[in-house]
Design an enzyme around this catalytic site. Structure first.
Site, PDB file in Angstrom:
ATOM      1  N   ARG A 132     -17.968  -1.804  17.938  1.00 28.02           N
ATOM      2  CA  ARG A 132     -17.256  -3.070  17.730  1.00 28.02           C
ATOM      3  C   ARG A 132     -15.945  -3.105  18.497  1.00 28.02           C
ATOM      4  NH1 ARG A 132     -16.688  -4.091  11.944  1.00 28.02           N
ATOM      5  NH2 ARG A 132     -18.818  -4.803  12.167  1.00 28.02           N
TER       6      ARG A 132
ATOM      7  N   CYS B  67       0.462   0.169  10.304  1.00 29.07           N
ATOM      8  CA  CYS B  67      -0.030  -0.864   9.380  1.00 29.07           C
ATOM      9  C   CYS B  67       1.059  -1.769   8.801  1.00 29.07           C
ATOM     10  CB  CYS B  67      -0.807  -0.205   8.242  1.00 29.07           C
ATOM     11  SG  CYS B  67      -1.643  -1.436   7.214  1.00 29.07           S
TER      12      CYS B  67
ATOM     13  N   CYS C 164     -16.916  -8.883   5.719  1.00 29.55           N
ATOM     14  CA  CYS C 164     -16.169  -7.634   5.528  1.00 29.55           C
ATOM     15  C   CYS C 164     -14.908  -7.924   4.719  1.00 29.55           C
ATOM     16  CB  CYS C 164     -15.738  -7.052   6.872  1.00 29.55           C
ATOM     17  SG  CYS C 164     -17.105  -6.796   7.992  1.00 29.55           S
TER      18      CYS C 164
ATOM     19  N   CYS D 170     -19.285   2.642   8.526  1.00 29.83           N
ATOM     20  CA  CYS D 170     -18.557   1.999   9.625  1.00 29.83           C
ATOM     21  C   CYS D 170     -17.295   2.822   9.817  1.00 29.83           C
ATOM     22  CB  CYS D 170     -18.212   0.562   9.234  1.00 29.83           C
ATOM     23  SG  CYS D 170     -17.135  -0.265  10.418  1.00 29.83           S
TER      24      CYS D 170
ATOM     25  N   CYS E 167       0.524   4.807   6.841  1.00 29.12           N
ATOM     26  CA  CYS E 167      -0.102   4.660   8.168  1.00 29.12           C
ATOM     27  C   CYS E 167       0.877   3.957   9.122  1.00 29.12           C
ATOM     28  CB  CYS E 167      -1.391   3.872   8.052  1.00 29.12           C
ATOM     29  SG  CYS E 167      -2.465   4.489   6.733  1.00 29.12           S
TER      30      CYS E 167
ATOM     31  N   CYS F 199       0.832  -1.212   0.000  1.00 28.26           N
ATOM     32  CA  CYS F 199       0.000   0.000   0.000  1.00 28.26           C
ATOM     33  C   CYS F 199       0.865   1.261   0.000  1.00 28.26           C
ATOM     34  CB  CYS F 199      -0.919  -0.015   1.225  1.00 28.26           C
ATOM     35  SG  CYS F 199      -2.047   1.387   1.249  1.00 28.26           S
TER      36      CYS F 199
ATOM     37  N   CYS G 291     -19.605  -5.700   3.644  1.00 25.57           N
ATOM     38  CA  CYS G 291     -18.893  -4.477   4.041  1.00 25.57           C
ATOM     39  C   CYS G 291     -17.555  -4.493   3.324  1.00 25.57           C
ATOM     40  CB  CYS G 291     -18.671  -4.482   5.557  1.00 25.57           C
ATOM     41  SG  CYS G 291     -17.678  -3.087   6.129  1.00 25.57           S
TER      42      CYS G 291
HETATM   43  N1  SAM Z   1      -6.661   0.568   3.156  1.00 21.79           N
HETATM   44  C1  SAM Z   1      -7.913   0.813   3.718  1.00 21.79           C
HETATM   45  C2  SAM Z   1      -7.929   1.997   4.661  1.00 21.79           C
HETATM   46  O1  SAM Z   1      -6.964   2.167   5.401  1.00 21.79           O
HETATM   47  O2  SAM Z   1      -8.897   2.716   4.678  1.00 21.79           O
HETATM   48  C3  SAM Z   1      -8.524  -0.369   4.403  1.00 21.79           C
HETATM   49  C4  SAM Z   1      -7.751  -1.333   5.249  1.00 21.79           C
HETATM   50  S1  SAM Z   1      -7.147  -0.718   6.796  1.00 21.79           S
HETATM   51  C5  SAM Z   1      -6.047  -1.992   7.245  1.00 21.79           C
HETATM   52  C6  SAM Z   1      -8.508  -0.755   7.923  1.00 21.79           C
HETATM   53  C7  SAM Z   1      -8.288  -0.275   9.333  1.00 21.79           C
HETATM   54  O3  SAM Z   1      -7.657  -1.283  10.100  1.00 21.79           O
HETATM   55  C8  SAM Z   1      -7.435   0.940   9.564  1.00 21.79           C
HETATM   56  O4  SAM Z   1      -8.101   2.131   9.345  1.00 21.79           O
HETATM   57  C9  SAM Z   1      -7.064   0.796  11.042  1.00 21.79           C
HETATM   58  O5  SAM Z   1      -8.004   1.468  11.847  1.00 21.79           O
HETATM   59  C10 SAM Z   1      -7.141  -0.711  11.270  1.00 21.79           C
HETATM   60  N2  SAM Z   1      -5.791  -1.257  11.542  1.00 21.79           N
HETATM   61  C11 SAM Z   1      -4.833  -1.458  10.625  1.00 21.79           C
HETATM   62  N3  SAM Z   1      -3.710  -1.953  11.211  1.00 21.79           N
HETATM   63  C12 SAM Z   1      -3.974  -2.056  12.534  1.00 21.79           C
HETATM   64  C13 SAM Z   1      -3.217  -2.492  13.658  1.00 21.79           C
HETATM   65  N4  SAM Z   1      -1.967  -2.893  13.546  1.00 21.79           N
HETATM   66  N5  SAM Z   1      -3.806  -2.473  14.877  1.00 21.79           N
HETATM   67  C14 SAM Z   1      -5.084  -2.056  15.000  1.00 21.79           C
HETATM   68  N6  SAM Z   1      -5.845  -1.641  13.974  1.00 21.79           N
HETATM   69  C15 SAM Z   1      -5.305  -1.627  12.752  1.00 21.79           C
HETATM   70 FE1  SF4 Z   2      -2.835   1.189   3.383  1.00 18.65          FE
HETATM   71 FE2  SF4 Z   2      -2.716   0.026   5.762  1.00 18.65          FE
HETATM   72 FE3  SF4 Z   2      -3.078   2.647   5.604  1.00 18.65          FE
HETATM   73 FE4  SF4 Z   2      -5.058   0.969   4.819  1.00 18.65          FE
HETATM   74  S1  SF4 Z   2      -4.251   1.220   6.893  1.00 18.65           S
HETATM   75  S2  SF4 Z   2      -4.327   2.804   3.761  1.00 18.65           S
HETATM   76  S3  SF4 Z   2      -3.841  -0.718   4.006  1.00 18.65           S
HETATM   77  S4  SF4 Z   2      -1.248   1.528   4.926  1.00 18.65           S
END
Ligand code: SAM
Ligand code: SF4
Ligand code: DTB
Length: 325
Positions: free
Chosen positions: A272, A72, A109, A200, A69, A65, A140
């Site tokens: 949730r 992530c 989801c 959501c 973030c 990606c 979802c």
């Molecule tokens: N890429 C898309 C986005 O970020 O909108 C969708 C997937 S993203 C992984 C979905 C959500 O998962 C993120 O917004 C975050 O809140 C949660 N998330 C991701 N990594 C996480 C982690 N290590 N611990 C807790 N929540 C996490």
């Molecule tokens: Fe990409 Fe992870 Fe951020 Fe979603 S949370 S936009 S998968 S880096």
């Protein structure tokens, strides 16, 4: 007298906020027992306190990606060792969803590690939605940012919910993510809402934010023109190789307070208890359900990280007398 309509008067008049930082903070700081009593009382007005909604999650596009973030595993900015893959075939996703349905799930989801879906991805995404819907499951997706046309297309294909988290307060956001803004996030949420899908939207606790940041995040959510139907509260799962790998874990009772405050501020939403349950004791989860959490992810994998084994969740539900919604 000249009648002034919204069309002639410019932007719609601003409404009184449902919640302010001050009103939310006052509740957050109540003695713990008072806070939980209030949350459980609000919960019982709208929900059966012994029923919890179960969702299943599938990563339909893993890793690589472009967003940064800080939490992530799937960001290409961090060396997490995750192997990236392309979007799964429609048939493979539908086969997984069929298994979930046979296992008793009511909502499916699907997540993709994208900044946003590309035009070339849209036909496959629509086919996935149609295939999963045809099984009789609620759907979802979380695919990153959407423009209005994309939101309309997903909604038209029958997508029930779109997950798009604000993750934290507007103030703390740039400490976690620099490749997009809080305003970008809110814009996608507006497109999702206007397209008729359910929203959501929630966040993550334990990224180094203050208690004020957490309360401010809930004020943002509760003061959206319509609050989200579903509010995931994630506890950071620290991922080796990410900037937040060594973040201090959120203190347990502070986590429960935020769940309770979310329940009180958004009384009709599903709250949730999302990522991070593997690191929680049964007692901690029980407190979260008492505070008004009424939805979880089941299945031993979330997107890339672990979740409790299904046998452990079944045992927890038996011990607490909980049933699936
Ligand atoms: N890429 C898309 C986005 O970020 O909108 C969708 C997937 S993203 C992984 C979905 C959500 O998962 C993120 O917004 C975050 O809140 C949660 N998330 C991701 N990594 C996480 C982690 N290590 N611990 C807790 N929540 C996490
Ligand atoms: Fe990409 Fe992870 Fe951020 Fe979603 S949370 S936009 S998968 S880096
Ligand atoms: C949400 O708020 N939590 C879910 C879901 N929305 C898509 C994802 C949690 C991901 C946890 C980390 C991982 O599995 O990589």
């Amino acid at each position: 007298m000249l009648e002034v309509t919204h069309e002639t008067a410019g932007p719609a008049p601003s409404r009184t906020p449902r919640w302010t930082r001050e009103s939310a903070w006052a509740i957050y700081g109540l003695p713990f027992n008072d806070l939980l009593f209030r949350a459980q009382s609000v919960h019982r007005q709208r929900f059966d306190p012994n029923r919890v909604q179960l969702s299943r999650l599938l990563n339909i596009k893993t890793g690589g990606c472009p967003e940064d973030c800080g939490y992530c595993s799937q960001s290409s900015h961090h060396a997490t060792g995750l192997v990236a893959s392309r979007l799964m075939d429609v048939e493979a996703v539908v086969a997984e969803a069929r298994k979930a349905k046979q296992g008793g799930a009511s909502r499916y989801c699907m997540g993709a590690a994208w900044r946003n879906p590309k035009p070339r991805d849209m036909d496959a995404i629509v086919a996935i939605i149609e295939g999963v819907k045809a099984l009789g499951l609620e759907t979802c997706m979380t695919l990153g940012m959407l423009d209005r046309d994309q939101a309309d297309r997903l909604s038209g294909a029958g997508l029930d919910y779109y997950n798009h988290n604000v993750d934290t307060s507007e103030r703390f956001y740039p400490s976690v993510i620099t490749t997009r803004t809080y305003a970008d996030r809110l814009e996608t949420l507006e497109h999702v809402r206007q397209s008729g899908m359910k929203v959501c939207c929630g966040g993550i606790l334990g990224m180094g934010e203050s208690e004020e940041d957490r309360v401010d995040m809930l004020v943002t959510l509760a003061d959206l023109p319509e609050p989200p139907e579903s509010v995931p509260i994630n506890r950071l799962i620290p991922i080796a190789g990410t900037p937040l790998a060594n973040a201090d874990p959120v203190e347990g009772l502070e986590f429960v307070r935020i769940v309770a405050l979310a329940r009180i501020m958004m009384p009709t939403s599903f709250v949730r208890l999302s990522a991070g349950r593997s690191a929680m004791s049964d007692e901690m989860q029980a407190l979260c359900f008492l505070a008004g959490a009424n939805s979880i992810f089941v299945g031993d994998t979330l997107l890339t990280a672990g979740n409790p084994e299904e046998a452990a969740d079944r045992k927890l539900f038996r011990r607490l007398g909980l049933e699936a919604l």
